[in-house]
Design an enzyme around this catalytic site. Sequence first.
Site, PDB file in Angstrom:
ATOM      1  N   CYS A  78       0.797  -1.240   0.000  1.00  0.00           N
ATOM      2  CA  CYS A  78       0.000   0.000   0.000  1.00  0.00           C
ATOM      3  C   CYS A  78       0.821   1.276   0.000  1.00  0.00           C
ATOM      4  O   CYS A  78       0.530   2.217  -0.742  1.00  0.00           O
ATOM      5  CB  CYS A  78      -0.988   0.003   1.161  1.00  0.00           C
ATOM      6  SG  CYS A  78      -0.222   0.118   2.810  1.00  0.00           S
ATOM      7  N   HIS A 115      -2.136   1.057   6.976  1.00  0.00           N
ATOM      8  CA  HIS A 115      -2.507   1.148   5.565  1.00  0.00           C
ATOM      9  C   HIS A 115      -2.507   2.617   5.163  1.00  0.00           C
ATOM     10  O   HIS A 115      -2.716   3.498   6.002  1.00  0.00           O
ATOM     11  CB  HIS A 115      -3.897   0.528   5.371  1.00  0.00           C
ATOM     12  CG  HIS A 115      -4.377   0.484   3.955  1.00  0.00           C
ATOM     13  ND1 HIS A 115      -3.626  -0.031   2.926  1.00  0.00           N
ATOM     14  CD2 HIS A 115      -5.548   0.909   3.389  1.00  0.00           C
ATOM     15  CE1 HIS A 115      -4.313   0.057   1.796  1.00  0.00           C
ATOM     16  NE2 HIS A 115      -5.459   0.632   2.050  1.00  0.00           N
ATOM     17  N   ASP A 149      -7.872   4.044  -3.682  1.00  0.00           N
ATOM     18  CA  ASP A 149      -7.044   3.017  -3.053  1.00  0.00           C
ATOM     19  C   ASP A 149      -6.684   1.953  -4.085  1.00  0.00           C
ATOM     20  O   ASP A 149      -7.553   1.226  -4.565  1.00  0.00           O
ATOM     21  CB  ASP A 149      -7.796   2.380  -1.883  1.00  0.00           C
ATOM     22  CG  ASP A 149      -6.909   1.510  -1.010  1.00  0.00           C
ATOM     23  OD1 ASP A 149      -5.757   1.259  -1.385  1.00  0.00           O
ATOM     24  OD2 ASP A 149      -7.385   1.068   0.061  1.00  0.00           O
TER      25      ASP A 149
END
Length: 262
Positions: A70, A107, A121
């Site tokens: 991420c 994250h 995302d």
Amino acid sequence: MDESRVDAYLARIGVARPDVVDAEALRAIQYAHLRTVPFENLSIHLGQPVVLDEELVVAKIVDQRRGGFCYELNGALGALLAALGYRVTRLAAQVFGGGEPGLPFDHMVLRVDLDEPWLVDVGYGSFTHYPLRLVTGVDQPDPGGVFRIVRHGEYGDLDVYQDGNPEYRVDARPYRLKDYLPTCWWHQTSPESHFTRTLTCSRLTETGRITLSGAKLITTVGGRRDEVVLGDDAEILDAYRTHFGITLDRVPTVAAPPVAAV
């Protein structure tokens, strides 16, 4: 990021430079990114440190034609979107596990402000195909499921649900890339991190998803999951090249877990 790097990044994901910086272009960029740049943690198992530097994460994706997890994927995409003229804010999130939110900065997600705010995302694996409107209490259908954002507590945190299940809790405050360094280091080194215990390389496909986990090649089409165990290193390296565009000189393997501190 200069104009030549922007063009190289867009070429990497197969998207033309948008004429207008709007929600439609944002949707196209996110979807193309998910289709072409894999979610992967190979560096951890190849002995390659993950360095949270904007130029380096962009180079890893554009020049090395790799993916990442991420911090790398959303970190690089955030740089691209900002260079295109989008107003981008990095947000931290805690991933739910066992019904409870996990570590702070576990994250990274992106907030992109246009006429209304959007949640972007590309670093969470099997999740949204397109950006989510950053509004609460509304079901948002997506090819990846039905998503809903729910306000939590008194400090503006937002819980993101996928098909009724809580996925992560977003801290609405802005952060810098280097703010994620401690948790990024933890994910690379801790025996409690799932990234040190497992090996994955996965991307969205037109019909579902394809994942290489160690020697296991997993294809998901319309909810149906098929698994094939590859026979040797040559087959595994060929699968990385064929399905993910990643050329490696050796097969990554999960090392013996490090010993937890007492």
